[in-house]
Scaffold this active site. Structure first.
Site, PDB file in Angstrom:
ATOM      1  N   ASP A 174       0.817  -1.227   0.000  1.00 19.90           N
ATOM      2  CA  ASP A 174       0.000   0.000   0.000  1.00 19.90           C
ATOM      3  C   ASP A 174       0.848   1.273   0.000  1.00 19.90           C
ATOM      4  O   ASP A 174       0.436   2.305   0.514  1.00 19.90           O
ATOM      5  CB  ASP A 174      -0.955   0.034   1.206  1.00 19.90           C
ATOM      6  CG  ASP A 174      -1.751  -1.243   1.366  1.00 19.90           C
ATOM      7  OD1 ASP A 174      -2.399  -1.647   0.381  1.00 19.90           O
ATOM      8  OD2 ASP A 174      -1.711  -1.856   2.447  1.00 19.90           O
ATOM      9  N   HIS A 195      -3.912  -1.729  -7.136  1.00 23.35           N
ATOM     10  CA  HIS A 195      -3.128  -0.529  -7.417  1.00 23.35           C
ATOM     11  C   HIS A 195      -4.089   0.575  -7.833  1.00 23.35           C
ATOM     12  O   HIS A 195      -4.802   0.448  -8.822  1.00 23.35           O
ATOM     13  CB  HIS A 195      -2.102  -0.804  -8.517  1.00 23.35           C
ATOM     14  CG  HIS A 195      -0.952  -1.629  -8.038  1.00 23.35           C
ATOM     15  ND1 HIS A 195       0.100  -2.005  -8.843  1.00 23.35           N
ATOM     16  CD2 HIS A 195      -0.683  -2.146  -6.816  1.00 23.35           C
ATOM     17  CE1 HIS A 195       0.966  -2.714  -8.131  1.00 23.35           C
ATOM     18  NE2 HIS A 195       0.506  -2.817  -6.909  1.00 23.35           N
TER      19      HIS A 195
END
Length: 431
Positions: free
Chosen positions: A14, A42
């Protein structure tokens, strides 16, 4: 000048890799996913519009770029086609520009059943998987029993291997996990129904990547998750099921290691973690809540809230060494705007001794007490700044200290979610 770049997350995932891969994709001809599955998302913001990619490389947003799913990825045919349809509905040409390795292991319904039943059985001791079958699919690969993409086009072989697989998995499901068995007919019918849509995209990815390199074309290798989730070098057992390091790009795409010219480590200006596992610099106070709120720290695929904490330079040092990182990209610097002071992890106290690098294994990390260094914060906004000299002096000092602690230069700074909100100190592909 680098020809091929590997983009790696240096923390627990992340970190903002998607935006940076999308930004770099303007300068390459091919983008390659080489590990993981559809368990990590993503997130890209293009001209204010949000796009979440799970399996398909972030280069798909650029019309002239060919995208590859390498053999190191575990592939859910259902998830892949759903993602393709979503992108096509947004007007993108996907199928003519996407190539899938014929030797990718498949994720099928019994993998998901096993994954979810295991987590349910463990209760509070669960790893915190996404429940999408990633781990069980990798287990089949390592046990040399996996069904692979190429098997979709050989029905007799598919049936033979499926029967053996379900003998094993249904025994585990019914006799150990107390869950229902999975129907072989349903698995087969679903897979065979999806196969024709996938067939035109199935290629010898390794050979095609070799041909592109021989033609002088540039490649970008897009990592998923983060180095601290690596199955070998992460906080085991609270890790993912694949190797998330830069070196995995070679095996997971089918290219020689000499093809990897530059490794870009993506690093948040603070630290986050999803799910279970030790986290030495975690903040369980109002500052942690502030970071999560301003940083919008919720998983792009699962929606799960992320745990937040101060930047951990000693953990980053481990990632730098493991990946051979050439340069760093610091993301979400703007989330720290407005804090009077900021703390930065420089090491740990372990049994009374100072350690300047993250220990191995979850038990050892859980015993480590973070050693923090306090730096002044800044009141000015850094959002959207594109020149380093225009950052507040305290923000520049913070970035300089990050580079000092980990021993690697900062080449990029992200000051917002859009691809244009980027400070370039040294371009990974242009020098």
């Amino acid at each position: 000048m680098s020809k091929n770049v590997v983009v790696i997350g240096t923390q627990w995932g992340d970190e903002g890799k998607g935006k940076i891969v999308d930004w770099l994709a303007e300068s390459v001809q091919g983008v390659v996913r080489f590990q993981g599955g559809h368990n990590a998302g993503h997130t890209l913001w293009i001209n204010g519009k949000k796009t979440i990619l799970r399996l398909i490389p972030s280069g798909i947003m650029h019309p002239g770029v060919t995208c590859f799913i390498g053999n190191g990825v575990v592939l859910s045919p259902e998830a892949l086609l759903k993602e393709i349809e979503e992108l096509e509905a947004a007007g993108l040409d996907v199928r003519s520009r996407l190539q899938i390795s014929e030797i990718c292991p498949l994720i099928l319904p019994y993998h998901i059943a096993v994954d979810q039943a295991r987590e349910a059985r463990k209760g509070e001791g669960k790893i915190g998987t996404t429940g999408r079958g990633i781990g069980p699919a990798y287990e089949d690969k390592i046990a040399r029993r996996a069904l692979r993409v190429q098997d979709l086009f050989n029905p007799a072989l598919f049936d033979e291997k499926l029967a053996e697989l379900l003998d094993y998995h249904n025994f585990v499901l019914t006799q150990y996990l107390g869950a229902p068995a999975v129907s072989a007919a349903q698995v087969r019918d679903q897979a065979m129904a999806l196969a024709p849509a996938i067939a035109p995209m199935v290629k010898d990815v390794s050979s095609n990547l070799y041909a592109m390199q021989q033609a002088g074309q540039r490649l970008l290798f897009e990592g998923a998750q983060g180095a601290l989730l690596d199955v070998d070098h992460g906080t085991y057992p609270f890790v993912t099921s694949s190797n998330c390091l830069a070196g995995a790009a070679s095996a997971g795409a089918g290219v020689g290691p000499q093809s990897l010219d530059y490794v870009l480590g993506i690093t948040k200006a603070y630290t986050t973690r999803v799910g279970s596992g030790p986290f030495p610099t975690e903040l369980v106070d109002e500052i942690g809540t502030r970071l999560a709120t301003i940083g919008k720290e919720f998983g792009s695929v699962t929606g799960r809230p992320r745990r937040c904490g101060w930047f951990d330079g000693a953990a980053l040092k481990r990632s730098v060494r493991l990946n051979g990182i050439t340069g760093l990209c610091i993301t979400k610097l703007d989330v720290l705007d407005g804090l009077e002071s900021i703390q930065l992890g420089v090491g740990y106290r372990v049994n009374g001794e100072f350690r300047d690098v993250l220990p191995y294994g979850a038990h050892a990390v859980a015993q480590a007490e973070a050693v923090l260094e306090e730096l002044p914060g800044w009141s000015e906004s850094t959002v959207g700044i594109t020149e380093y000299a225009k950052l507040p002096a305290a923000a520049r000092r913070y970035l300089e200290r990050v580079a000092e602690v980990c021993g690697v230069p900062i080449d990029l700074v992200s000051t917002g979610p859009d691809r244009n909100e980027t400070i370039v100190l040294r371009h990974p592909l242009k020098g």
